[in-house]
Scaffold this motif. Structure first.
Motif, PDB file in Angstrom:
ATOM      1  N   LYS A   1       0.821  -1.203   0.000  1.00 30.56           N
ATOM      2  CA  LYS A   1       0.000   0.000   0.000  1.00 30.56           C
ATOM      3  C   LYS A   1       0.862   1.263   0.000  1.00 30.56           C
ATOM      4  O   LYS A   1       0.546   2.247  -0.686  1.00 30.56           O
ATOM      5  N   ILE A   2       1.954   1.240   0.777  1.00 31.23           N
ATOM      6  CA  ILE A   2       2.829   2.415   0.839  1.00 31.23           C
ATOM      7  C   ILE A   2       3.502   2.653  -0.509  1.00 31.23           C
ATOM      8  O   ILE A   2       3.620   3.799  -0.968  1.00 31.23           O
ATOM      9  N   ARG A   3       3.939   1.578  -1.157  1.00 36.91           N
ATOM     10  CA  ARG A   3       4.584   1.734  -2.477  1.00 36.91           C
ATOM     11  C   ARG A   3       3.593   2.295  -3.503  1.00 36.91           C
ATOM     12  O   ARG A   3       3.959   3.123  -4.335  1.00 36.91           O
ATOM     13  N   GLN A   4       2.370   1.825  -3.463  1.00 29.69           N
ATOM     14  CA  GLN A   4       1.374   2.274  -4.438  1.00 29.69           C
ATOM     15  C   GLN A   4       0.995   3.739  -4.233  1.00 29.69           C
ATOM     16  O   GLN A   4       0.758   4.463  -5.205  1.00 29.69           O
ATOM     17  N   ALA A   5       0.951   4.187  -2.992  1.00 31.54           N
ATOM     18  CA  ALA A   5       0.602   5.580  -2.700  1.00 31.54           C
ATOM     19  C   ALA A   5       1.505   6.087  -1.587  1.00 31.54           C
ATOM     20  O   ALA A   5       1.107   6.139  -0.411  1.00 31.54           O
ATOM     21  N   PRO A   6       2.768   6.445  -1.914  1.00 33.81           N
ATOM     22  CA  PRO A   6       3.717   6.855  -0.880  1.00 33.81           C
ATOM     23  C   PRO A   6       3.226   8.076  -0.113  1.00 33.81           C
ATOM     24  O   PRO A   6       2.684   9.018  -0.704  1.00 33.81           O
ATOM     25  N   PRO A   7       3.357   8.080   1.210  1.00 34.48           N
ATOM     26  CA  PRO A   7       2.990   9.261   1.994  1.00 34.48           C
ATOM     27  C   PRO A   7       3.964  10.396   1.723  1.00 34.48           C
ATOM     28  O   PRO A   7       5.051  10.184   1.171  1.00 34.48           O
ATOM     29  N   GLN A   8       3.578  11.602   2.109  1.00 33.57           N
ATOM     30  CA  GLN A   8       4.514  12.725   1.920  1.00 33.57           C
ATOM     31  C   GLN A   8       5.788  12.513   2.737  1.00 33.57           C
ATOM     32  O   GLN A   8       6.864  12.901   2.308  1.00 33.57           O
ATOM     33  N   ILE A   9       5.656  11.928   3.933  1.00 31.06           N
ATOM     34  CA  ILE A   9       6.826  11.701   4.789  1.00 31.06           C
ATOM     35  C   ILE A   9       6.959  10.209   5.032  1.00 31.06           C
ATOM     36  O   ILE A   9       6.048   9.566   5.559  1.00 31.06           O
ATOM     37  N   LEU A  10       8.091   9.669   4.637  1.00 34.53           N
ATOM     38  CA  LEU A  10       8.365   8.240   4.814  1.00 34.53           C
ATOM     39  C   LEU A  10       9.484   8.094   5.838  1.00 34.53           C
ATOM     40  O   LEU A  10      10.573   8.656   5.669  1.00 34.53           O
ATOM     41  N   LEU A  11       9.223   7.349   6.914  1.00 35.62           N
ATOM     42  CA  LEU A  11      10.212   7.121   7.961  1.00 35.62           C
ATOM     43  C   LEU A  11      10.798   5.728   7.780  1.00 35.62           C
ATOM     44  O   LEU A  11      10.060   4.739   7.686  1.00 35.62           O
ATOM     45  N   SER A  12      12.119   5.650   7.743  1.00 31.34           N
ATOM     46  CA  SER A  12      12.772   4.362   7.513  1.00 31.34           C
ATOM     47  C   SER A  12      14.147   4.377   8.167  1.00 31.34           C
ATOM     48  O   SER A  12      14.407   5.169   9.086  1.00 31.34           O
ATOM     49  N   ASN A  13      15.025   3.523   7.702  1.00 29.78           N
ATOM     50  CA  ASN A  13      16.384   3.443   8.226  1.00 29.78           C
ATOM     51  C   ASN A  13      17.338   3.119   7.080  1.00 29.78           C
ATOM     52  O   ASN A  13      16.891   2.724   5.989  1.00 29.78           O
ATOM     53  N   PRO A  14      18.625   3.289   7.261  1.00 27.21           N
ATOM     54  CA  PRO A  14      19.559   3.039   6.155  1.00 27.21           C
ATOM     55  C   PRO A  14      19.501   1.616   5.623  1.00 27.21           C
ATOM     56  O   PRO A  14      19.722   1.390   4.433  1.00 27.21           O
ATOM     57  N   ASP A  15      19.195   0.655   6.503  1.00 31.73           N
ATOM     58  CA  ASP A  15      19.110  -0.736   6.059  1.00 31.73           C
ATOM     59  C   ASP A  15      17.992  -0.906   5.034  1.00 31.73           C
ATOM     60  O   ASP A  15      18.179  -1.534   3.984  1.00 31.73           O
ATOM     61  N   MET A  16      16.827  -0.345   5.338  1.00 35.18           N
ATOM     62  CA  MET A  16      15.682  -0.466   4.430  1.00 35.18           C
ATOM     63  C   MET A  16      15.932   0.320   3.146  1.00 35.18           C
ATOM     64  O   MET A  16      15.517  -0.098   2.057  1.00 35.18           O
ATOM     65  N   LEU A  17      16.576   1.467   3.279  1.00 38.79           N
ATOM     66  CA  LEU A  17      16.941   2.240   2.088  1.00 38.79           C
ATOM     67  C   LEU A  17      17.817   1.410   1.168  1.00 38.79           C
ATOM     68  O   LEU A  17      17.635   1.396  -0.052  1.00 38.79           O
ATOM     69  N   HIS A  18      18.748   0.686   1.766  1.00 38.94           N
ATOM     70  CA  HIS A  18      19.672  -0.164   0.999  1.00 38.94           C
ATOM     71  C   HIS A  18      18.963  -1.367   0.398  1.00 38.94           C
ATOM     72  O   HIS A  18      19.065  -1.618  -0.809  1.00 38.94           O
ATOM     73  N   TYR A  19      18.237  -2.113   1.234  1.00 41.89           N
ATOM     74  CA  TYR A  19      17.670  -3.391   0.791  1.00 41.89           C
ATOM     75  C   TYR A  19      16.427  -3.245  -0.079  1.00 41.89           C
ATOM     76  O   TYR A  19      16.203  -4.059  -0.978  1.00 41.89           O
ATOM     77  N   ALA A  20      15.582  -2.248   0.210  1.00 43.25           N
ATOM     78  CA  ALA A  20      14.260  -2.214  -0.409  1.00 43.25           C
ATOM     79  C   ALA A  20      14.019  -1.003  -1.301  1.00 43.25           C
ATOM     80  O   ALA A  20      13.565  -1.153  -2.432  1.00 43.25           O
ATOM     81  N   LEU A  21      14.327   0.199  -0.806  1.00 41.31           N
ATOM     82  CA  LEU A  21      13.983   1.388  -1.581  1.00 41.31           C
ATOM     83  C   LEU A  21      14.879   1.545  -2.806  1.00 41.31           C
ATOM     84  O   LEU A  21      14.390   1.741  -3.924  1.00 41.31           O
TER      85      LEU A  21
END
Length: 970
Positions: A147-167
């Protein structure tokens, strides 16, 4: 608090005393005014949350962000840094709702904690279209992620690991997000140092690269604890310059800082202070320097005051996520009177109002000390920080020099964006996201270009046929890159009541070998576990609960090899060099020590594989004259340089943000490469993380601090407060404090070393010998072979029966005469004789097919011939097979003229001319592909996406001849 302080300061402790008590006075807030006020709806939201004015440093940072500047806010804990980026982002989104912001936090718990504060602010903002925020991390369910990928919110909270592996790995699914990305918020920037920081620096460079691809250039807003070099660290991490906001204008409550000394084990004293605080209804957080000490303090509290057992908990890395979350909730809810933690709780998770912070051991840096101390007094009440020093050099130095802490002499934070090993891990990820270009590689001999060249040689990166782009061999290399770990991760399992092995925790890298070897005692949440088995192949550790009254400590030995010297300079009476090193560490065995007295019980040997890695280090070369003077004085030279190494490493954290585990050292009385004695200090991480380079820069100051430490310590022969090291692999033997002091004084020039009247060295005599050039070696004799068969595979029962297919014709090209030689079935014995005359035989699938067919005709072992199989080499490089026809077409622009099925038909029709010519053409293709690989260094193939890529072929004829011949048994 006053009663607690009175008892703390006035109690006559049996084995402890208060060494220093400082009262830090309260500070009033300083406010500022924005040039252009915030939107009224945002001001109303702030007033609803009780915010009437902005601090001066908040205003300064917001103005810089408004002016389009990358910003670093480096102010203490609880100074309102979160409000800065929330206001900047909210203001931007109110004016341009289609924009996006990415918030990055080093740990998941901090991200989810910050979401609550952000949601509270956003829900108070009156807007036609509400600003949406969501967390996207490892705990987000698959449905929520979709759901988040289909309609990303204005502010996305994550971490460097997720940025690396997924985003980044799936950036195409986030195209709309990248195109409108305006801000990247990096909270707790100071944590991105060392190995983790070097990984994150590469992740951020990949982020900027993907953003450029989609046409965005987001601003970086970075928040840090106070460090000496926030601007440098920001540039190391993002590659972008940033404006720094340093001044802290937030209010500060009265703080008491108490420095204690003790002769007893720290766990017992810390436990008594926890109990003392609990009796005064003060809530306490205890920070320790190791997982083991965390558990020892927890055990001591429950033994000292059993009534507190349910109101005290340990907290550290290695706990399961569900355990950590439960402890956090109980702490924030006031259900716990105390928590004992490693560094895991030092960051800004909201854990409620705490009153007392007990530091069991100096945290290693001024920055970390204040970061941990900042966990108390956040509600404005009076608070206390108590430091219990460990019996080692740095802790004792701090206790006897409290001004080092109280005067705020901040250390340098280091991340190395050019670390070769980390670069080589991330470049394939970047290439899988978007093909690398020459612009990405930078200038000639840049670290990136060197790493790409190595990866091409290893086959991990593939160069396009035109040489302008580089592609990743693997589609998703990201999963193989752990941005936090320095080695493979091990699962720690323990048996459940029904006998099944269930997760207990985890360990990683060399730590697993040191702490979870067979026979080790593993401590977890106040319980002891005996390590029954360490499975290195499957990376599994089996631990069984036992009530052992001892803990274990390994003994090891190390060797250091100099690979390359990068820099050199003279300081005082010594030369210091910086270079690349290869370090080999061998664990010899382990000691058992009684839990609370540390009495040594026995020693057990271990047989574990050596741990070898390449890193960066500096070494101090010690002249023979120093060794001679020390020995003439009747002192122990090896004990002296060993003590210098220990003390210098202990002082190192005064200059850079690191701890003992980040750096290693070794003292060698005669190093075989430099033919002198030397003290080596190196980064404890493969590839190096910049600490040794920092040490090389300040080596003289480091040795001066080391000398002062030894001079000021009142002991005679050395003690844990000066030259003993808690992690010495040789059990702190030999050590000689007097020798160490003299060595340092000679090195620094405090004492004269050289006799000015001593004669100089003489030039070596001319031996009169002449150099004879060796005659050139003849080129190797090469044979290129291909065969055709009389039968098809299905006619003999499948490919396992190749020996039944029979030869129709074989063609051999001899490099000695440049001719093709054809052999029919009756002539195979002549072919076999001739094959044994070559230095190297080359073929395509020759080992598993041609030799398998020919072996039916001879008792001689064909697999013993020096043979190079092109198909085997290509498959080893790529991980999959390619046909001769494909390689010939893409590399040479020529194709095979027929195939094996047609060749069998020609044989049965008696068309020997067509059959032989076809076989000769295949041999010619094999020969020309081989020489293209030797001369050009690559072959070309086309992948499924239609990209023509280079296959690296580091084929050197001499090396191939030498390596292709099977080893002879002895």
């Amino acid at each position: 608090m006053q009663r607690f302080l009175h008892r703390l300061l006035n109690t006559r402790w049996k084995t402890a005393r208060v060494a220093h008590h400082a009262t830090l006075p309260p500070r009033e807030a300083e406010f500022g005014t924005l040039e252009q006020p915030l939107p009224e709806t945002l001001w109303r939201a702030l007033r609803r949350q009780g915010v009437r004015q902005l601090y001066r440093h908040q205003v300064e940072a917001l103005e810089k962000i408004r002016n389009g500047r990358h910003v670093v806010v480096a102010t203490p804990t609880a100074s309102g840094k979160s409000l800065i980026y929330n206001l900047a982002v909210a203001e931007s989104l109110l004016r341009a709702p289609q924009g996006h912001a990415l918030y990055l936090f080093p740990i998941k718990a901090l991200g989810r904690d910050q979401l609550e504060a952000l949601d509270a602010l956003l829900s108070a903002v009156e807007s036609a279209e509400p600003i949406r925020a969501a967390v996207y991390d490892g705990d987000t369910t698959a449905d929520q992620r979709a759901k988040i990928r289909q309609a990303p919110p204005q502010i996305l909270l994550s971490n460097p690991d997720m940025l690396h592996y997924a985003l980044l790995a799936y950036h195409g699914k986030w195209e709309a997000f990248w195109r409108a990305l305006r801000f990247v918020v990096v909270d707790e920037m100071h944590t991105y140092r060392g190995v983790f920081g070097s990984h994150v620096a590469q992740v951020f460079r990949r982020l900027r690269r993907v953003c450029r691809h989609y046409g965005s250039r987001p601003l970086f807003i970075q928040l840090s604890a106070t460090i000496a070099n926030p601007e440098d660290l920001a540039r190391q991490l993002t590659g972008e310059p940033a404006d720094v906001v340093r001044s802290d204008s937030a209010p500060q409550a009265t703080r008491h800082f108490v420095f204690m000394e003790t002769e007893e084990p720290l766990s017992g004293l810390a436990a008594r202070l926890v109990v003392l605080a609990a009796r005064e209804n003060l809530r306490t957080i205890v920070f320790t320097q190791s997982r083991r000490l965390t558990e020892l303090v927890h055990m001591s509290v429950t033994r000292t005051a059993p009534q507190l057992a349910r109101r005290v908990s340990s907290y550290r890395a290695g706990f399961l996520p569900s355990e950590r979350r439960t402890i956090e909730q109980k702490l924030a809810g006031g259900q716990l009177a105390a928590v004992i933690s490693t560094s895991a709780l030092e960051m800004g998770i909201d854990i409620g109002g705490l009153d007392v912070c007990i530091l069991v051991g100096y945290p290693g840096t001024v920055m970390t000390t204040w970061q941990r101390g900042g966990r108390v007094g956040r509600t404005g009440g009076e608070c206390a920080i108590v430091l219990l020093p460990q019996p080692d050099a740095l802790d004792q130095y701090i206790v006897h020099h409290p001004e080092t802490l109280l005067d705020g002499k901040w250390e340098v934070a280091v991340a190395d964006p050019t670390n070769a090993e980390i670069l080589k891990a991330h470049l394939p990820c970047a290439a899988a996201e978007l093909p690398l270009t020459r612009q990405d590689l930078g200038e000639a001999d840049s670290p990136v270009r060197r790493a790409v060249e190595q990866l091409v040689q290893e086959g991990t990166l593939l160069q396009s046929a035109d040489g302008e782009r580089w592609f990743s061999l693997h589609q998703r290399p990201h999963r193989a890159v752990d941005i936090r770990s320095v080695g493979p991760s091990y699962a720690i399992l323990t048996p459940s009541e029904d006998g099944k092995w269930i997760p207990l925790g985890k360990s990683e890298g060399i730590r697993a070998l040191k702490e979870c070897h067979p026979g080790a005692v593993y401590l977890h949440r106040g319980r002891t576990y005996h390590i029954e088995r360490l499975d290195l192949e499957n990376r599994v550790i089996h631990a069984v609960a036992r009530n052992d009254e001892y803990f274990t400590r390994i003994k090891n030995e190390k060797e250091t090899e100099i690979l390359e010297t990068l820099a050199s300079k003279r300081e005082g009476n010594f030369i210091v060099r910086l270079g690349r090193l290869r370090v080999t560490e061998q664990i010899l065995g382990y000691e058992k020590l009684r839990l609370f007295t540390q009495e040594r019980l026995d020693f057990s040997p271990l047989e574990l594989p050596p741990h070898t890695f390449e890193t960066v280090g500096f070494w101090i070369e010690i002249e023979d004259a120093v060794a001679r003077k020390i020995r003439e004085a009747g002192l122990h030279f090896m004990g002296g340089i060993h003590a210098v190494e220990h003390a210098a490493i202990a002082m190192f954290p005064l200059f850079a943000l690191c701890d003992r585990n980040d750096i290693g050292g070794i003292a060698i009385p005669l190093h075989p490469q430099i033919q002198k004695s030397a003290v080596f200090i190196y980064d404890g991480t493969p590839g190096g993380i910049g600490l040794a380079a920092r040490g090389y820069e300040i080596v003289r100051t480091l040795l001066e601090k080391t000398r002062n430490l030894l001079e000021e310590c009142p002991c005679e022969e050395g003690c844990p407060a000066c030259i003993h090291s808690p992690k010495c692999g040789s059990g702190n033997k030999p050590l000689d404090k007097r020798a160490a002091l003299d060595i340092l004084r000679y090195l620094l020039g405090d004492q004269p070393l050289f006799d000015p009247q001593a004669p100089g060295s003489q030039e070596p005599p001319d031996t009169g010998t002449t150099t004879v050039e060796p005659s050139p070696e003849p080129p190797p004799r090469l044979g290129f072979l291909d065969i055709e068969t009389q039968r098809l595979a299905q006619e003999v029962g499948g490919w396992n029966n190749k020996h039944l297919m029979r030869v129709s014709v074989a063609v051999l090209h001899d490099s000695a005469d440049g001719r093709f030689h054809a052999f029919r079935e009756a002539d195979i014995h002549q072919l076999v004789d001739r094959l044994h005359q070559f230095d190297l035989i080359v073929g395509f699938n020759i080992k598993s097919f041609d030799y398998a067919v020919l072996q039916a005709y001879t008792p001689r072992d064909l697999q013993g011939l020096a043979t190079f199989d092109i198909l085997e080499a290509v498959r080893r490089q790529l991980g999959f097979r390619l046909s001769l026809d494909h390689l010939a077409e893409k590399t040479l622009g020529r194709r095979k003229t027929a195939d094996g099925l047609q060749a069998v038909r020609w044989f049965r029709e008696g068309r020997w001319d067509l059959l032989t010519r076809y076989c000769e053409e295949d041999v010619a293709l094999t020969r020309d592909i081989f020489f293209h690989g030797v001369q050009k260094g690559y072959l070309i193939y086309e992948n499924r996406d239609g990209h023509k890529l280079r296959i690296p072929t580091p084929w050197d004829l001499k090396t191939l001849v030498r390596n292709s011949r099977p080893a002879t048994a002895t």
